[in-house]
Scaffold this motif. Structure first.
Motif, PDB file in Angstrom:
ATOM      1  N   MET A 173       1.685  -0.735 -10.596  1.00  0.00           N
ATOM      2  CA  MET A 173       0.825   0.278  -9.446  1.00  0.00           C
ATOM      3  C   MET A 173      -0.656   0.673 -10.020  1.00  0.00           C
ATOM      4  O   MET A 173      -1.338  -1.056 -10.905  1.00  0.00           O
ATOM      5  CB  MET A 173       1.531   2.186 -10.203  1.00  0.00           C
ATOM      6  N   SER A 174      -1.426   1.943  -9.696  1.00  0.00           N
ATOM      7  CA  SER A 174      -2.395   1.700  -9.783  1.00  0.00           C
ATOM      8  C   SER A 174      -3.374   0.868 -10.739  1.00  0.00           C
ATOM      9  O   SER A 174      -4.823   0.380 -11.005  1.00  0.00           O
ATOM     10  CB  SER A 174      -3.694   2.745  -9.621  1.00  0.00           C
ATOM     11  N   ASP A 175      -2.816   1.838 -11.984  1.00  0.00           N
ATOM     12  CA  ASP A 175      -3.517   2.224 -13.550  1.00  0.00           C
ATOM     13  C   ASP A 175      -2.756   0.878 -14.042  1.00  0.00           C
ATOM     14  O   ASP A 175      -3.137   0.546 -15.194  1.00  0.00           O
ATOM     15  CB  ASP A 175      -3.328   3.239 -14.187  1.00  0.00           C
ATOM     16  N   VAL A 186       3.203  -5.710  -5.844  1.00  0.00           N
ATOM     17  CA  VAL A 186       2.632  -4.508  -6.802  1.00  0.00           C
ATOM     18  C   VAL A 186       2.705  -3.776  -5.540  1.00  0.00           C
ATOM     19  O   VAL A 186       1.933  -3.567  -4.780  1.00  0.00           O
ATOM     20  CB  VAL A 186       0.555  -4.848  -7.567  1.00  0.00           C
ATOM     21  N   ARG A 187       2.694  -2.383  -6.241  1.00  0.00           N
ATOM     22  CA  ARG A 187       2.589  -0.945  -6.270  1.00  0.00           C
ATOM     23  C   ARG A 187       1.385   0.119  -5.900  1.00  0.00           C
ATOM     24  O   ARG A 187       1.352   0.894  -6.533  1.00  0.00           O
ATOM     25  CB  ARG A 187       3.606  -0.297  -5.459  1.00  0.00           C
ATOM     26  N   VAL A 188       0.217  -0.381  -5.025  1.00  0.00           N
ATOM     27  CA  VAL A 188      -1.001   0.389  -5.257  1.00  0.00           C
ATOM     28  C   VAL A 188      -0.601   1.925  -4.397  1.00  0.00           C
ATOM     29  O   VAL A 188      -1.425   2.118  -3.099  1.00  0.00           O
ATOM     30  CB  VAL A 188      -2.434  -0.207  -5.194  1.00  0.00           C
ATOM     31  N   GLY A 189      -1.012   2.818  -4.663  1.00  0.00           N
ATOM     32  CA  GLY A 189      -1.718   4.044  -3.506  1.00  0.00           C
ATOM     33  C   GLY A 189      -3.075   4.779  -4.130  1.00  0.00           C
ATOM     34  O   GLY A 189      -3.525   4.531  -3.443  1.00  0.00           O
ATOM     35  N   ALA A 190      -3.609   5.279  -4.728  1.00  0.00           N
ATOM     36  CA  ALA A 190      -4.230   6.534  -5.265  1.00  0.00           C
ATOM     37  C   ALA A 190      -5.738   5.161  -5.124  1.00  0.00           C
ATOM     38  O   ALA A 190      -6.439   5.469  -4.592  1.00  0.00           O
ATOM     39  CB  ALA A 190      -3.935   6.805  -6.509  1.00  0.00           C
ATOM     40  N   ALA A 191      -5.350   3.604  -6.155  1.00  0.00           N
ATOM     41  CA  ALA A 191      -6.600   3.546  -5.835  1.00  0.00           C
ATOM     42  C   ALA A 191      -7.248   3.052  -4.520  1.00  0.00           C
ATOM     43  O   ALA A 191      -7.959   2.633  -4.408  1.00  0.00           O
ATOM     44  CB  ALA A 191      -5.905   2.244  -6.979  1.00  0.00           C
ATOM     45  N   VAL A 238      10.504  -1.478 -11.103  1.00  0.00           N
ATOM     46  CA  VAL A 238      10.094  -0.959 -12.841  1.00  0.00           C
ATOM     47  C   VAL A 238       9.022  -0.204 -12.879  1.00  0.00           C
ATOM     48  O   VAL A 238       8.111  -0.274 -11.562  1.00  0.00           O
ATOM     49  CB  VAL A 238      10.445  -1.341 -14.041  1.00  0.00           C
ATOM     50  N   ILE A 239       9.730   1.625 -13.048  1.00  0.00           N
ATOM     51  CA  ILE A 239       8.381   2.593 -12.784  1.00  0.00           C
ATOM     52  C   ILE A 239       7.976   3.096 -14.193  1.00  0.00           C
ATOM     53  O   ILE A 239       8.770   4.227 -14.908  1.00  0.00           O
ATOM     54  CB  ILE A 239       9.149   3.526 -11.458  1.00  0.00           C
ATOM     55  N   PRO A 240       7.683   1.632 -14.915  1.00  0.00           N
ATOM     56  CA  PRO A 240       7.441   2.694 -16.367  1.00  0.00           C
ATOM     57  C   PRO A 240       6.641   3.988 -16.914  1.00  0.00           C
ATOM     58  O   PRO A 240       6.023   4.111 -15.753  1.00  0.00           O
ATOM     59  CB  PRO A 240       6.470   1.385 -17.074  1.00  0.00           C
ATOM     60  N   ALA A 281       1.120  -1.159   0.024  1.00  0.00           N
ATOM     61  CA  ALA A 281       0.031  -0.031   0.098  1.00  0.00           C
ATOM     62  C   ALA A 281       0.778   1.266  -0.024  1.00  0.00           C
ATOM     63  O   ALA A 281       1.436   1.117   1.442  1.00  0.00           O
ATOM     64  CB  ALA A 281      -0.809  -0.298   1.011  1.00  0.00           C
ATOM     65  N   VAL A 282       0.992   1.585  -0.884  1.00  0.00           N
ATOM     66  CA  VAL A 282       2.038   3.176  -0.906  1.00  0.00           C
ATOM     67  C   VAL A 282       1.332   4.227  -0.740  1.00  0.00           C
ATOM     68  O   VAL A 282       0.007   4.643  -0.899  1.00  0.00           O
ATOM     69  CB  VAL A 282       2.217   3.590  -2.578  1.00  0.00           C
ATOM     70  N   SER A 283       1.666   5.198   0.836  1.00  0.00           N
ATOM     71  CA  SER A 283       0.959   6.008   1.351  1.00  0.00           C
ATOM     72  C   SER A 283       1.199   7.207   2.118  1.00  0.00           C
ATOM     73  O   SER A 283       1.387   8.018   2.373  1.00  0.00           O
ATOM     74  CB  SER A 283       0.939   4.726   3.085  1.00  0.00           C
ATOM     75  N   LYS A 284       2.243   7.359   0.578  1.00  0.00           N
ATOM     76  CA  LYS A 284       3.481   8.714   0.789  1.00  0.00           C
ATOM     77  C   LYS A 284       2.025  10.000   0.221  1.00  0.00           C
ATOM     78  O   LYS A 284       1.378   9.688  -0.346  1.00  0.00           O
ATOM     79  CB  LYS A 284       4.211   8.975  -0.419  1.00  0.00           C
ATOM     80  N   ALA A 285       2.144  10.823   0.846  1.00  0.00           N
ATOM     81  CA  ALA A 285       1.445  11.767   0.813  1.00  0.00           C
ATOM     82  C   ALA A 285      -0.337  11.559   1.393  1.00  0.00           C
ATOM     83  O   ALA A 285      -0.721  12.488   1.285  1.00  0.00           O
ATOM     84  CB  ALA A 285       1.036  12.294  -0.555  1.00  0.00           C
ATOM     85  N   GLU A 298       6.511   4.123   0.858  1.00  0.00           N
ATOM     86  CA  GLU A 298       6.384   5.443   1.460  1.00  0.00           C
ATOM     87  C   GLU A 298       8.279   6.078   0.408  1.00  0.00           C
ATOM     88  O   GLU A 298       8.814   5.160   0.375  1.00  0.00           O
ATOM     89  CB  GLU A 298       7.021   6.022   3.018  1.00  0.00           C
ATOM     90  N   SER A 299       7.619   7.654  -0.005  1.00  0.00           N
ATOM     91  CA  SER A 299       8.869   8.236  -0.864  1.00  0.00           C
ATOM     92  C   SER A 299       9.676   8.599  -0.238  1.00  0.00           C
ATOM     93  O   SER A 299      10.583   9.308  -0.944  1.00  0.00           O
ATOM     94  CB  SER A 299       8.135   8.187  -1.915  1.00  0.00           C
ATOM     95  N   TYR A 300       9.180  10.064   0.310  1.00  0.00           N
ATOM     96  CA  TYR A 300       9.590  10.866   1.119  1.00  0.00           C
ATOM     97  C   TYR A 300      10.235  10.190   2.979  1.00  0.00           C
ATOM     98  O   TYR A 300       9.367  10.280   3.781  1.00  0.00           O
ATOM     99  CB  TYR A 300       9.094  11.998   1.441  1.00  0.00           C
TER     100      TYR A 300
HETATM  101  C1  LIG Z   1       3.639   6.341  -6.503  1.00  0.00           C
HETATM  102  C2  LIG Z   1       4.268   5.623  -6.049  1.00  0.00           C
HETATM  103  C3  LIG Z   1       3.646   4.334  -6.486  1.00  0.00           C
HETATM  104  C4  LIG Z   1       1.759   4.012  -6.332  1.00  0.00           C
HETATM  105  O1  LIG Z   1       1.128   4.296  -7.732  1.00  0.00           O
HETATM  106  P1  LIG Z   1      -0.656   4.841  -7.811  1.00  0.00           P
HETATM  107  O2  LIG Z   1      -0.520   5.447  -8.884  1.00  0.00           O
HETATM  108  O3  LIG Z   1      -0.922   5.814  -6.420  1.00  0.00           O
HETATM  109  O4  LIG Z   1      -0.952   3.645  -7.140  1.00  0.00           O
HETATM  110  C5  LIG Z   1       3.438   3.421  -7.099  1.00  0.00           C
HETATM  111  N1  LIG Z   1       5.474   3.435  -6.904  1.00  0.00           N
HETATM  112  C6  LIG Z   1       6.483   4.272  -7.022  1.00  0.00           C
HETATM  113  C7  LIG Z   1       7.585   3.970  -7.580  1.00  0.00           C
HETATM  114  C8  LIG Z   1       5.895   5.651  -6.371  1.00  0.00           C
HETATM  115  O5  LIG Z   1       6.286   6.890  -6.554  1.00  0.00           O
END
Ligand SMILES: *Cc1c(COP(=O)(O)O)cnc(C)c1O
Length: 242
Positions: free
Chosen positions: A205-207, A220-225, A166-168, A37-41, A60-62
């Motif tokens: 990620m979410s999308d 899987v790294r999911v935040g906004a969803a 990876v962050i495509p 669960a990506v909880s940044k911000a 977390e990213s920060y």
């Molecule tokens: C913000 C972030 C995510 C989550 O993105 P969402 O679109 O909110 O799901 C996943 N991975 C990394 C590295 C991010 O910075």
């Protein structure tokens, strides 16, 4: 957007359900995929709500923001993952307080994390972030130098090489999403051919997490969803809506 606990619990349940359905659709073993669960911000109450709904891994990213949350949520058994950009002067704090780092992109960073990992903690789990060839400005390891770097990293004692990440660039086309994630899968196979065993592909990620699951994602790294739009400005002075 609503931050009430029931909203987060419902979104989490829906994402878990979609993960399960993707595992079945793409012939992955049950529970092959872990939800980070990506909880940044996101405010600390949102993490509490997700925790109460059974979530244990948070990304977390920060750093400043993360450390405030770690203090506020010290009563919870959270597994903290650092998913932000790696800077050499920030490695100590990461090595001391996280259990996973997803964005290691050079040997020097891995060495520092290994040296700075406190002896009483288990080795820090790390993923090497891969840069795709059409993204020269992004951080990440070049797939061509990956093998040599992975070999060096496996010798470190304070870290444990778990996998690749990876962050495509975002695309809404499912086939295009799969194609990119397939590059990571192929890179993992090349490492395996060379005797470097990894068990983690951190992608999706979410999308695009379903496409990532189709290609072998294990995290899987999911935040906004889960949490809705990001709402707090990071204390690190960075824009969080990336
Ligand atoms: C913000 C972030 C995510 C989550 O993105 P969402 O679109 O909110 O799901 C996943 N991975 C990394 C590295 C991010 O910075």
């Amino acid at each position: 957007m609503d931050t009430k606990p029931h909203f987060i619990a419902e979104c989490l349940a829906e994402i878990r359900d979609r993960i399960t359905r993707a595992e079945q659709a793409y012939h992955r073993p049950p529970h092959a995929v872990t939800l980070l669960a990506v909880s940044k911000a996101q405010p600390e109450q949102s993490l509490r709500a997700a925790y109460k709904a059974g979530q244990r891994c948070f990304g977390e990213s920060y750093l400043q923001e993360a450390s405030a949350k770690m203090t506020a949520l010290a009563d919870l058994a959270i597994d903290w993952h650092f998913i932000g950009r790696m800077q050499a002067n920030k490695t100590r704090q990461i090595a001391e307080s996280f259990s996973w780092v997803h964005g290691v992109d050079r040997l020097k960073i891995a060495q520092r994390l290994s040296d700075q990992r406190p002896g009483h903690l288990p080795p820090l789990n790390i993923c090497l972030q891969i840069k795709l060839s059409d993204e020269p400005t992004k951080s990440g390891a070049d797939p061509d130098t990956l093998l040599a770097m992975a070999r060096d990293i496996t010798k470190l004692t304070g870290t444990r090489l778990r996998g690749l990440s990876v962050i495509p660039e975002p695309t809404s086309n499912f086939a295009a999403q799969r194609k990119v994630f397939g590059i990571l899968r192929a890179a993992a196979e090349r490492l395996a051919d060379d005797g470097i065993t990894i068990d983690t592909l951190s992608m999706g990620m979410s999308d695009d997490f379903e496409a990532a699951i189709a290609e072998g994602a294990t995290i899987v790294r999911v935040g906004a969803a889960i949490f809705g739009e990001r709402r707090i400005t990071s204390g690190d002075g960075l824009v969080c809506s990336d």
